[in-house]
Design a protein around this motif. Sequence first.
Motif, PDB file in Angstrom:
ATOM      1  N   SER A 197      71.388  44.565  49.728  1.00 27.82           N
ATOM      2  CA  SER A 197      72.835  44.703  49.972  1.00 27.82           C
ATOM      3  C   SER A 197      73.209  44.109  51.324  1.00 27.82           C
ATOM      4  CB  SER A 197      73.250  46.175  49.922  1.00 27.82           C
ATOM      5  OG  SER A 197      73.086  46.698  48.620  1.00 27.82           O
ATOM      6  N   PHE A 198      72.347  44.338  52.312  1.00 31.00           N
ATOM      7  CA  PHE A 198      72.582  43.797  53.649  1.00 31.00           C
ATOM      8  C   PHE A 198      72.653  42.274  53.610  1.00 31.00           C
ATOM      9  CE2 PHE A 198      70.634  41.915  57.454  1.00 31.00           C
ATOM     10  CZ  PHE A 198      71.467  42.390  58.459  1.00 31.00           C
ATOM     11  N   ILE A 199      71.705  41.647  52.942  1.00 27.59           N
ATOM     12  CA  ILE A 199      71.699  40.182  52.859  1.00 27.59           C
ATOM     13  C   ILE A 199      72.965  39.684  52.175  1.00 27.59           C
ATOM     14  CG2 ILE A 199      70.542  38.166  51.850  1.00 27.59           C
ATOM     15  CD1 ILE A 199      67.890  39.782  52.130  1.00 27.59           C
ATOM     16  N   ASP A 200      73.300  40.274  51.051  1.00 23.26           N
ATOM     17  CA  ASP A 200      74.494  39.869  50.300  1.00 23.26           C
ATOM     18  C   ASP A 200      75.748  40.019  51.148  1.00 23.26           C
ATOM     19  OD1 ASP A 200      75.965  39.080  47.973  1.00 23.26           O
ATOM     20  OD2 ASP A 200      76.432  41.185  47.595  1.00 23.26           O
ATOM     21  N   GLU A 201      75.842  41.140  51.856  1.00 23.34           N
ATOM     22  CA  GLU A 201      77.025  41.402  52.679  1.00 23.34           C
ATOM     23  C   GLU A 201      77.132  40.427  53.844  1.00 23.34           C
ATOM     24  OE1 GLU A 201      76.410  45.458  53.681  1.00 23.34           O
ATOM     25  OE2 GLU A 201      76.892  46.174  51.658  1.00 23.34           O
ATOM     26  N   ARG A 202      76.007  40.102  54.490  1.00 24.17           N
ATOM     27  CA  ARG A 202      76.036  39.178  55.624  1.00 24.17           C
ATOM     28  C   ARG A 202      76.447  37.768  55.177  1.00 24.17           C
ATOM     29  NH1 ARG A 202      76.685  41.557  60.236  1.00 24.17           N
ATOM     30  NH2 ARG A 202      76.103  39.553  61.189  1.00 24.17           N
ATOM     31  N   VAL A 203      75.922  37.339  54.063  1.00 25.70           N
ATOM     32  CA  VAL A 203      76.274  36.010  53.562  1.00 25.70           C
ATOM     33  C   VAL A 203      77.747  35.967  53.172  1.00 25.70           C
ATOM     34  CG1 VAL A 203      75.879  34.342  51.687  1.00 25.70           C
ATOM     35  CG2 VAL A 203      73.933  35.431  52.827  1.00 25.70           C
ATOM     36  N   ALA A 204      78.205  37.002  52.496  1.00 24.58           N
ATOM     37  CA  ALA A 204      79.606  37.043  52.075  1.00 24.58           C
ATOM     38  C   ALA A 204      80.546  37.124  53.278  1.00 24.58           C
ATOM     39  CB  ALA A 204      79.828  38.243  51.150  1.00 24.58           C
ATOM     40  N   ALA A 205      80.196  37.932  54.264  1.00 18.17           N
ATOM     41  CA  ALA A 205      81.054  38.101  55.439  1.00 18.17           C
ATOM     42  C   ALA A 205      81.207  36.801  56.219  1.00 18.17           C
ATOM     43  CB  ALA A 205      80.493  39.193  56.348  1.00 18.17           C
TER      44      ALA A 205
END
Length: 264
Positions: free
Chosen positions: A20-28
């Motif tokens: 989730s952290f990886i997905d959120e950082r890329v999306a942000a």
Amino acid sequence: MIDLRFSESELERQREHITSFIDERVAAAGADGAVLGLSGGIDSTLTAYLAVEAIGTENVHGLVLPATVSSAENMSDAERVAQDLGISYDVLEVEPIVDAVLAAYPEAEGDREAVGNARARVRAVLNYLVANHEERLVLGTGNRSEAAVGYFTKYGDGAVDCHPIGNLYKGQVRQLARHVGVPEELAAKTATAELWADQTDEDELGIGYDTLDSILATHIDGPLSVAATARLLEVDEDTVERVRGMYERSAHKRTAPPAPEQLD
């Protein structure tokens, strides 16, 4: 040593938390995916597995960055990880760039540490060259144990956009790797940064990872004194003090470069 292993449910929570952290950082960041260096070691291997799970095979680009000190086995394992995961990857030679840097400043020839750190910084430049060109983030592959004692190169492997496994001690990295399906021969490999020939992490640190993890958890991250930690872990107080010293001396690596306070 103390048992820092996760339960099965905790492993799954960690897996979900990191993906989730990886997905959120890329999306942000509004990025099109992620780039990471693949060394053939367990840290980059686990990070690659979790990145693929988080954002998809097509959105992860691996870089295999061999130098003259890199073992054929590790470079082969790095390519194997990319191929097993089905991600795109490139093999970019580091040593010609390091040679050019040394040609500009030949006084550093023979300085093993300076040249080793130059290799790490060249790899960071290549990571960002590809990431900028493809509008991706650079994923770090550092773990909690090595960050705590400064076992990374400032502006080298420490130069990244985020540290997905930065919350895991080294032993936990191996445990989570096995949980997500990393082959045992990769999960159990001897760790080496390969900044120079025949280097191993534990030899350079002067302490085994099980002992290091336990000291960090109980004394640096935990509440126990030097004496209490030594008694609990059945190690010399000098060993605990040495880890404390590494932690304190490397504080500058874990913080932004300081500036003078604003004058009134």
